[in-house]
Design a protein around this motif. Structure first.
Motif, PDB file in Angstrom:
ATOM      1  N   ARG A 160       0.820  -1.215   0.000  1.00 33.40           N
ATOM      2  CA  ARG A 160       0.000   0.000   0.000  1.00 33.40           C
ATOM      3  C   ARG A 160       0.851   1.261   0.000  1.00 33.40           C
ATOM      4  N   SER A 161       2.116   1.124   0.361  1.00 31.21           N
ATOM      5  CA  SER A 161       2.980   2.298   0.495  1.00 31.21           C
ATOM      6  C   SER A 161       3.192   2.967  -0.858  1.00 31.21           C
ATOM      7  N   PRO A 162       3.318   4.301  -0.885  1.00 26.56           N
ATOM      8  CA  PRO A 162       3.583   4.991  -2.152  1.00 26.56           C
ATOM      9  C   PRO A 162       4.913   4.553  -2.767  1.00 26.56           C
ATOM     10  N   ARG A 163       5.811   4.083  -1.958  1.00 22.93           N
ATOM     11  CA  ARG A 163       7.098   3.570  -2.472  1.00 22.93           C
ATOM     12  C   ARG A 163       7.158   2.066  -2.194  1.00 22.93           C
ATOM     13  N   ALA A 164       6.180   1.360  -2.809  1.00 27.76           N
ATOM     14  CA  ALA A 164       5.989  -0.053  -2.487  1.00 27.76           C
ATOM     15  C   ALA A 164       7.220  -0.901  -2.826  1.00 27.76           C
ATOM     16  N   VAL A 165       7.781  -0.666  -3.999  1.00 25.45           N
ATOM     17  CA  VAL A 165       8.907  -1.508  -4.423  1.00 25.45           C
ATOM     18  C   VAL A 165      10.069  -1.363  -3.438  1.00 25.45           C
ATOM     19  N   GLU A 166      10.374  -0.110  -3.066  1.00 32.67           N
ATOM     20  CA  GLU A 166      11.473   0.115  -2.128  1.00 32.67           C
ATOM     21  C   GLU A 166      11.170  -0.526  -0.771  1.00 32.67           C
ATOM     22  N   ALA A 167       9.908  -0.409  -0.352  1.00 36.65           N
ATOM     23  CA  ALA A 167       9.543  -0.971   0.957  1.00 36.65           C
ATOM     24  C   ALA A 167       9.732  -2.489   0.974  1.00 36.65           C
ATOM     25  N   ILE A 168       9.408  -3.132  -0.159  1.00 39.45           N
ATOM     26  CA  ILE A 168       9.523  -4.595  -0.197  1.00 39.45           C
ATOM     27  C   ILE A 168      10.990  -5.003  -0.382  1.00 39.45           C
ATOM     28  N   TYR A 169      11.742  -4.170  -1.095  1.00 40.33           N
ATOM     29  CA  TYR A 169      13.160  -4.466  -1.280  1.00 40.33           C
ATOM     30  C   TYR A 169      13.989  -4.243  -0.009  1.00 40.33           C
ATOM     31  N   ALA A 170      13.408  -3.546   0.974  1.00 44.76           N
ATOM     32  CA  ALA A 170      14.169  -3.222   2.186  1.00 44.76           C
ATOM     33  C   ALA A 170      14.734  -4.501   2.810  1.00 44.76           C
ATOM     34  N   PRO A 171      16.008  -4.478   3.242  1.00 48.01           N
ATOM     35  CA  PRO A 171      16.586  -5.694   3.846  1.00 48.01           C
ATOM     36  C   PRO A 171      15.741  -6.252   4.977  1.00 48.01           C
ATOM     37  N   SER A 172      15.153  -5.370   5.774  1.00 43.83           N
ATOM     38  CA  SER A 172      14.387  -5.886   6.919  1.00 43.83           C
ATOM     39  C   SER A 172      13.192  -6.710   6.428  1.00 43.83           C
ATOM     40  N   PHE A 173      12.494  -6.240   5.382  1.00 42.55           N
ATOM     41  CA  PHE A 173      11.364  -7.032   4.905  1.00 42.55           C
ATOM     42  C   PHE A 173      11.842  -8.339   4.277  1.00 42.55           C
ATOM     43  N   GLN A 174      12.940  -8.267   3.542  1.00 44.53           N
ATOM     44  CA  GLN A 174      13.478  -9.497   2.948  1.00 44.53           C
ATOM     45  C   GLN A 174      13.820 -10.528   4.027  1.00 44.53           C
ATOM     46  N   ILE A 175      14.408 -10.033   5.114  1.00 46.51           N
ATOM     47  CA  ILE A 175      14.748 -10.940   6.231  1.00 46.51           C
ATOM     48  C   ILE A 175      13.466 -11.554   6.803  1.00 46.51           C
ATOM     49  N   HIS A 176      12.465 -10.701   7.007  1.00 48.84           N
ATOM     50  CA  HIS A 176      11.238 -11.205   7.640  1.00 48.84           C
ATOM     51  C   HIS A 176      10.536 -12.247   6.764  1.00 48.84           C
ATOM     52  N   ILE A 177      10.477 -11.979   5.464  1.00 44.17           N
ATOM     53  CA  ILE A 177       9.752 -12.917   4.601  1.00 44.17           C
ATOM     54  C   ILE A 177      10.523 -14.243   4.497  1.00 44.17           C
ATOM     55  N   ASN A 178      11.852 -14.152   4.489  1.00 46.96           N
ATOM     56  CA  ASN A 178      12.640 -15.390   4.481  1.00 46.96           C
ATOM     57  C   ASN A 178      12.513 -16.133   5.807  1.00 46.96           C
ATOM     58  N   THR A 179      12.522 -15.366   6.891  1.00 46.32           N
ATOM     59  CA  THR A 179      12.383 -15.987   8.213  1.00 46.32           C
ATOM     60  C   THR A 179      11.034 -16.690   8.338  1.00 46.32           C
ATOM     61  N   LEU A 180      10.013 -16.087   7.749  1.00 43.19           N
ATOM     62  CA  LEU A 180       8.695 -16.725   7.774  1.00 43.19           C
ATOM     63  C   LEU A 180       8.795 -18.145   7.227  1.00 43.19           C
ATOM     64  N   LYS A 181       9.431 -18.260   6.075  1.00 44.59           N
ATOM     65  CA  LYS A 181       9.523 -19.580   5.435  1.00 44.59           C
ATOM     66  C   LYS A 181      10.388 -20.534   6.266  1.00 44.59           C
ATOM     67  N   VAL A 182      11.545 -20.057   6.683  1.00 47.43           N
ATOM     68  CA  VAL A 182      12.471 -20.935   7.415  1.00 47.43           C
ATOM     69  C   VAL A 182      11.857 -21.354   8.752  1.00 47.43           C
ATOM     70  N   HIS A 183      11.325 -20.396   9.473  1.00 39.08           N
ATOM     71  CA  HIS A 183      10.780 -20.708  10.799  1.00 39.08           C
ATOM     72  C   HIS A 183       9.570 -21.626  10.696  1.00 39.08           C
ATOM     73  N   ALA A 184       8.650 -21.295   9.779  1.00 42.67           N
ATOM     74  CA  ALA A 184       7.438 -22.115   9.661  1.00 42.67           C
ATOM     75  C   ALA A 184       7.803 -23.543   9.270  1.00 42.67           C
ATOM     76  N   SER A 185       8.710 -23.682   8.322  1.00 41.13           N
ATOM     77  CA  SER A 185       9.030 -25.035   7.838  1.00 41.13           C
ATOM     78  C   SER A 185       9.707 -25.863   8.926  1.00 41.13           C
TER      79      SER A 185
END
Lengths: 90, 400
Positions: free
Chosen positions: B311-336
């Motif tokens: 929803r952010s006006p700078r959506a691509v940058e927000a998703i590219y942010a290292p913190s979001f990348q870490i969180h989305i990867n952690t979601l997969k690793v932790h859940a699995s």
């Protein structure tokens, strides 16, 4: 019926950590001051289910039902007269 | 994929449809697993339900669902058949890619058919020799008479023999580096598909993830691209939606068997062999519950973070942010990891007859076999290496 009351008093008494040695639990004595906290209530639930072959559903896990030995007795009698001995209600 | 608050169909209606499909999946889950056969009946129920078009915008006839609704539906389906839920989840992942990145003409051709339930899309990203690296491809596209020519082998393609369409990673050209990846949408009618290798695994047997080869030619407007190329497609849509769908499926499956075990333990007739007054027993029960709660909370948090970023006006940058990348990867690793451990612990708790045996009415052992694949799919090892490096770029240590 009396026998059921006696068995319930005996079973409940085992879960009351503040019941003094030799003290006889009366049917109408509030159980909470005698140590029937929420954790003890869960242990008591399983004791009653196993002893009387009833399934106590979540809807019966109420403070009112676990108030005294008598309220527990009434609940057990009601559940025993239920048409089928089914699993817990969800 | 919707990111706003308005919905073409409200969540309760969508979840009611999911419940209806779930009854079909429940009836077939055991036979699908035993035969290692693709769940055609379940897929047919999904096609009829409209859920194949959950993420398709309203203007193309879809349900315009959000990512959080995708997560909830995936959990409902996976509670009954994890294989079918994963097939559906990965289809939705492909749909999200089309919605976010396809050109107008491709959207007009593909999305209404998806919404009608006519098109099930499979993903082709695996390729021999690249070690599971999503952002590279070896097999090149060539171009003839204005058409893109593709010839591709893939060792693991979920539902590859049954899909109506494919999204396939290809190298951009014979002289391009492997990192120059193009994503190509292909109708089944545009390619010849041959089965190359069987899918014979202990779990996730219904996904029938065969090795296939595919060859054909497609109009160039079927190449799905973004300003920063395929990497942007992957980083902003393919990876997050995929990880959210997978984690949701695993959570739904693990929670379902736990729920069934609790029901068994609450039934005085069935619990006789278990001592509910044992502190060891209830401690184990608590530890499993804790894994489910933590996985569920982290999933919901990351879904919300993803939707906020979109929803952010700078959506691509927000998703590219290292913190979001870490969180989305952690979601997969932790859940699995954690949800497999939860089911493993559940098996230990209920023992041989109810846990390890195939004859148990509670499918603990099937779920155990299925969830063992979780850490292998898009390998956790690779994601942890990425997260370690990304952590060095997030000096503020931004928590989710």
């Amino acid at each position: 019926m009396e026998n059921t009351e006696e068995r319930i008093v005996e079973i409940v008494s085992r879960r009351l950590k503040y019941l003094r040695p030799g003290q006889r639990l009366s049917l109408d004595e509030p159980l909470k001051p005698l140590g029937l906290d929420s954790m003890a209530s869960i242990d008591l639930l399983f004791d009653l289910e196993d002893a009387f072959e009833v399934a106590v559903g979540d809807e019966d896990m109420t403070e009112a039902n676990f108030l005294t030995a008598r309220t527990l007795h009434d609940m057990v009698v009601r559940l025993r007269s239920a048409p089928a001995y089914g699993g817990p209600q969800s | 994929m919707s990111v706003g608050s308005e919905r073409a169909v409200d969540a309760a209606e969508v979840l009611a449809r999911a419940d209806e499909v779930a009854t079909v999946l429940a009836a077939h889950a055991r036979s699908v697993d035993e035969a290692g056969a693709f769940p055609l009946t379940g897929l047919e129920a999904l096609r009829r339900s409209g859920l194949m078009g959950l993420l398709v915008p309203r203007e193309y006839g879809g349900l315009d669902g959000s990512c959080s609704l995708l997560s909830r539906v995936a959990q409902v389906l996976a509670a009954n058949c994890l294989s079918t839920a994963m097939i559906w989840g990965m289809h939705c992942q492909q749909v999200a890619v089309l919605v976010d990145h396809a050109g107008a003409r491709l959207k007009e051709r593909a999305l209404p058919a998806v919404a009608r339930g006519d098109v099930y899309i499979a993903s082709i990203t695996s390729e021999r020799g690249k070690g599971g690296h999503l952002l590279t491809a070896f097999a090149p596209l060539t171009y003839e008479d204005g058409l893109a020519v593709m010839r591709r082998e893939a060792p693991v393609v979920t539902g590859g023999a049954h899909a109506d369409a494919y999204l396939t990673t290809m190298r951009a050209a014979p002289d391009a580096p492997p990192s120059a990846v193009k994503l190509v949408y292909t109708d089944r009618s545009q390619v010849a598909v041959d089965e190359r290798s069987p899918w014979s695994t202990p779990g996730m047997r219904g996904t029938e993830s065969l090795g296939i080869s595919l060859a054909g030619r497609v109009p160039e407007d079927q190449i799905v691209d973004a300003e920063r190329g395929f990497e942007q497609v992957a980083v902003t849509t393919l990876i997050p939606v995929g990880h959210i769908a997978w984690a949701s499926c695993w959570l739904g499956a693990a929670t379902s068997v736990y729920r069934q075990v609790i029901a068994m333990l609450r039934d005085p007739r069935q619990r006789r062999e278990y001592d509910l007054h044992s502190e060891l027993f209830v401690t184990r029960l608590a530890e499993i519950r804790m894994r489910l709660d933590v996985a569920g909370a982290y999933l919901n948090r990351v879904v919300a973070e993803y939707e906020d970023a979109r929803r952010s006006p700078r959506a691509v940058e927000a998703i590219y942010a290292p913190s979001f990348q870490i969180h989305i990867n952690t979601l997969k690793v932790h859940a699995s990891d954690s949800l497999f451990e939860a089911v493993n612990d559940l098996m230990q708790l209920v023992g041989l007859r109810h846990g390890y045996s195939k004859t148990s009415p509670i499918p603990v052992e099937r779920t155990f076999r299925d969830l063992r694949s979780a850490s292998l799919m898009y390998s956790n090892d690779r994601l942890l290496i990425a997260n370690g490096k990304l952590s060095l770029l997030d000096g503020d240590v931004t928590l989710p």
